[in-house]
Design a protein around this motif. Structure first.
Motif, PDB file in Angstrom:
ATOM      1  N   TYR A  66       1.833  -5.294   5.836  1.00  0.00           N
ATOM      2  CA  TYR A  66       2.832  -4.247   6.107  1.00  0.00           C
ATOM      3  C   TYR A  66       3.066  -3.499   4.801  1.00  0.00           C
ATOM      4  O   TYR A  66       3.035  -4.104   3.718  1.00  0.00           O
ATOM      5  N   TRP A  95       5.347  -7.180   9.724  1.00  0.00           N
ATOM      6  CA  TRP A  95       4.363  -6.609  10.645  1.00  0.00           C
ATOM      7  C   TRP A  95       4.573  -7.151  12.054  1.00  0.00           C
ATOM      8  O   TRP A  95       4.528  -6.401  13.036  1.00  0.00           O
ATOM      9  N   TYR A  98       7.504  -5.428  13.509  1.00  0.00           N
ATOM     10  CA  TYR A  98       7.125  -4.056  13.867  1.00  0.00           C
ATOM     11  C   TYR A  98       6.447  -4.045  15.238  1.00  0.00           C
ATOM     12  O   TYR A  98       6.757  -3.208  16.102  1.00  0.00           O
ATOM     13  N   LEU A 212       2.279   3.542   9.549  1.00  0.00           N
ATOM     14  CA  LEU A 212       1.222   2.583   9.254  1.00  0.00           C
ATOM     15  C   LEU A 212      -0.172   3.087   9.587  1.00  0.00           C
ATOM     16  O   LEU A 212      -1.154   2.601   9.033  1.00  0.00           O
TER      17      LEU A 212
END
Length: 329
Positions: A66, A95, A98, A212
């Motif tokens: 991340y 991550w 997320y 991202l």
């Protein structure tokens, strides 16, 4: 109310964005070129139609999972002093959180609104091509969820993390949506709440995913997963915008006002830094002084937003003729 067979485009809405413009029967399969193109080209654009990659072969344990730059506490001294192993665990759980936030919003907000559209909950949204596009978007969303779940499982396994994804709390978008639905006094309010939150999610998700998608410094599997998702969402934003405009112009003045207020409420939830989730991430990653780090940063108003690009939603509000009636932080 105008009979369905005599339906005309609502005032202020471009005919090109309406099913079957300029005049149509909502049950006629002829829809606007925008929606029809999205439906007919689905087989060429949807991630669900592509071969899946060998995720383990793509995993690079030497890269972070991340981006540190978007952590709301990335510059806190206590975070900067963490040992490398602790930082790796934290970024892995960041991550996974997320992905969790993405999947939960897709399942409990976006697909919920799409399902209600298919069930006829929204006046005016009954044309065949629009319903077909919505159904295809639902398939996309399920596959996006699967992609994110697979990516989380890969990270969890390869990093040897304790705990489980289900240890994370529902994200703020899902929590606020559920609270509003539970507090609704009348049955018609709940579909409107869900539609407003879904519109915010679908019109803003690319800005969230793009945090991202193009980051070449993080785990390649992670950026690739988000990039695939983001590619479909540009089309979903168009579908959702057509749905929102079609429904909005069939509402009376009071319900339009409520819908615009709900857009603002949904935007606040979707764009926010989710401190409750970060607190759990700190616990799961076993970060020393994690709670203190978050308390220090939460007091800083500049850290309260994760998503800041609302250009798509602003454009939609303008097309609704409601410029200035939705608060953008």
């Amino acid at each position: 109310m105008t009979p369905e067979s005599d339906w005309r485009p609502p005032p202020g809405v471009p005919e090109s964005l309406l099913p079957g413009a300029p005049a149509h029967d909502p049950d006629d399969p002829t829809e606007s070129a925008v929606v029809r193109r999205l439906a007919d080209n689905w087989h060429r654009r949807a991630a669900v139609k592509r071969d899946e990659a060998d995720l383990d072969a793509l995993f690079d344990p030497g890269r972070p999972d991340y981006p540190e730059r978007i952590l709301p506490f990335h510059d806190h001294p206590a975070y900067r002093q963490l040992e490398p192993d602790a930082r790796t665990r934290l970024l892995a759980w960041a991550w996974i959180a997320y992905n969790h936030r993405t999947v939960q919003a897709e399942q409990y907000v976006v697909n919920a609104a799409f399902a209600q559209a298919l069930d006829g909950a929204y006046a005016g949204a009954r044309g065949e091509a629009l319903r077909r596009s919505v159904a295809q978007a639902m398939v996309d969303e399920q596959y996006h969820s699967l992609m994110h779940l697979d990516a989380s499982a890969l990270t969890h396994r390869r990093r040897g993390l304790p705990g489980a994804v289900t240890d994370l709390p529902p994200p703020c978008t899902v929590r606020d949506h559920a609270a509003l639905c539970e507090a609704a006094d009348e049955s018609w309010q709940r579909p409107l709440i869900t539609l407003a939150f879904a519109v915010v999610a679908e019109m803003s998700v690319n800005a969230y995913l793009d945090l991202l998608a193009d980051d070449t410094r993080i785990q390649p599997v992670n950026s690739a997963t988000v990039r695939l998702h983001s590619r479909d969402e540009y089309c979903h934003a168009s579908i959702t915008a057509v749905l929102a405009e079609t429904v909005f112009h069939r509402l009376d003045a009071d319900r339009r006002h409520r819908f615009l207020g709900l857009l603002g409420r949904g935007l606040t939830a979707f764009a926010a830094t989710d401190w409750a989730s970060w607190r759990r991430v700190m616990e799961l990653a076993r970060i020393p002084n994690g709670e203190r780090i978050l308390d220090d940063c939460r007091a800083d108003p500049s850290r309260r937003l994760l998503v800041r690009d609302h250009s798509g939603l602003r454009a939609l509000v303008d097309r609704l003729g409601a410029t200035g009636q939705v608060e953008f932080s």
